[in-house]
Design an enzyme around this catalytic site. Structure first.
Site, PDB file in Angstrom:
ATOM      1  N   LYS A  65       1.103  -1.401   0.032  1.00  0.00           N
ATOM      2  CA  LYS A  65       0.541   0.437   0.022  1.00  0.00           C
ATOM      3  C   LYS A  65       0.284   1.309   0.092  1.00  0.00           C
ATOM      4  O   LYS A  65       0.203   2.311  -0.901  1.00  0.00           O
ATOM      5  CB  LYS A  65      -0.849  -0.557   1.459  1.00  0.00           C
ATOM      6  CG  LYS A  65      -2.773  -0.850   1.256  1.00  0.00           C
ATOM      7  CD  LYS A  65      -2.859  -0.886   2.397  1.00  0.00           C
ATOM      8  CE  LYS A  65      -4.193  -1.354   2.459  1.00  0.00           C
ATOM      9  NZ  LYS A  65      -5.294  -1.301   3.544  1.00  0.00           N
ATOM     10  N   ASP A 101      -9.623   2.992   2.306  1.00  0.00           N
ATOM     11  CA  ASP A 101     -10.275   2.396   3.775  1.00  0.00           C
ATOM     12  C   ASP A 101     -11.554   3.430   4.350  1.00  0.00           C
ATOM     13  O   ASP A 101     -11.896   2.770   5.639  1.00  0.00           O
ATOM     14  CB  ASP A 101      -9.762   1.879   4.474  1.00  0.00           C
ATOM     15  CG  ASP A 101      -8.460   0.906   4.116  1.00  0.00           C
ATOM     16  OD1 ASP A 101      -8.776   0.349   3.736  1.00  0.00           O
ATOM     17  OD2 ASP A 101      -6.737   1.460   3.631  1.00  0.00           O
ATOM     18  N   ILE A 216     -11.274  -3.379  13.289  1.00  0.00           N
ATOM     19  CA  ILE A 216     -11.291  -3.961  11.710  1.00  0.00           C
ATOM     20  C   ILE A 216     -10.841  -5.181  11.421  1.00  0.00           C
ATOM     21  O   ILE A 216     -10.671  -5.660  10.893  1.00  0.00           O
ATOM     22  CB  ILE A 216      -9.775  -2.962  11.601  1.00  0.00           C
ATOM     23  CG1 ILE A 216      -8.974  -3.646  12.467  1.00  0.00           C
ATOM     24  CG2 ILE A 216     -10.410  -1.531  11.812  1.00  0.00           C
ATOM     25  CD1 ILE A 216      -7.836  -2.338  11.615  1.00  0.00           C
TER      26      ILE A 216
END
Length: 275
Positions: A65, A101, A216
């Site tokens: 990422k 996200d 999460i």
């Protein structure tokens, strides 16, 4: 046929092909979505394929990422603020980086606990790693008055709080008990909860009965943190919805249809996860 992907290293753990594959079938789209294992050193070659039009884009997961940011032709301001991109969109020989996200976190809470941010004055975020960044941006965006960022290593929390500024206050996990009575939301952004791990001595019983606890982590679907919170009668929101909602913007950009996050989709994913 339009082709999209998810890249990571390793990549077998990704559930994204199940999500996007189901949407492709639901909407009758002539497209494909595949998982590709890409080592960091092989990213430039993957970007060459994107610019050449082989793919319309794709998702990015760990550990890539952050690595993709300097390779993108443009990066969305939100992705810059978070410091990572999880969605790539290709067109006219260029690759654009985004981070969804943020959307996933907010979409999950909005669907599972409507009105959760109304009047929310204080929140506690557990963890100061990469996953915390999108959550912090989302909470600041919703105008939460005070955000307590607690980490096992307080110095790491202070570095992140100083970088983001605003209503962030850094501390250690040991500060939880003192802060809990005024907190309306607790968010776990660490990997604690996977493989049976749990927080030691987290005083969930000191939270207001109206507080929401969310995680999460989505494997297991009910982490020890959520199980403990539920036992105290608190509202809990698991992390599976975040995975589903963060997938929506990418699918829309690649295939031209904004998909719905439905109960059927969630059930299919739960079955695949063995939940």
């Amino acid at each position: 046929m339009k082709r999209a992907f998810v890249i990571g290293h390793p990549i077998k753990h990704s559930r994204s092909p199940l999500i996007h594959g189901l949407w492709l079938r639901t909407y009758g789209i002539d497209g494909s979505y595949e998982a590709i294992d890409v080592e960091p050193r092989a990213l430039p070659a993957l970007f060459d394929r994107l610019r050449a039009g082989e793919f319309v884009g794709g998702n990015v997961t760990i550990p890539l990422k952050e690595e993709v940011l300097p390779l993108c032709d443009t990066v969305d301001p939100l992705a810059k603020a978070i410091g990572a991109a999880n969605t790539l969109v290709a067109g006219e020989g260029k690759v654009h980086g985004f981070n969804t996200d943020f959307v996933g976190f907010l979409g999950n809470l909005d669907q599972a606990a409507p009105g959760w941010s109304d009047g929310l004055d204080q929140a506690i975020v557990l963890g100061a790693g990469g996953a915390a960044r999108a959550v912090l941006v989302a909470l600041k965006y919703r105008g939460i008055g005070t955000i307590h960022l607690l980490n096992r290593t307080p110095e790491r929390a202070r570095v992140l709080a100083n970088e983001f500024g605003g209503p962030l206050h850094a501390g250690s996990l040991g500060d939880f008990a003192a802060l809990a009575p005024a907190a309306g939301l607790v968010v776990n952004t660490t990997s604690i909860g996977m493989h049976g791990t749990r927080f030691d001595g987290l005083a969930l019983d000191r939270l207001p009965k109206s507080a929401i606890v969310t995680d999460i982590v989505y494997v297991p679907l009910e982490t020890p943190l959520l199980a403990d919170a539920r036992a105290y009668g608190l509202c809990v929101v698991d992390g599976l919805g975040m995975l589903l909602h963060q997938a929506v913007p990418g699918f829309e950009a690649w295939f031209g249809i904004r998909p719905d996050v439905t109960a059927e989709l969630r059930s299919a994913l739960e079955a695949a996860l063995g939940q």
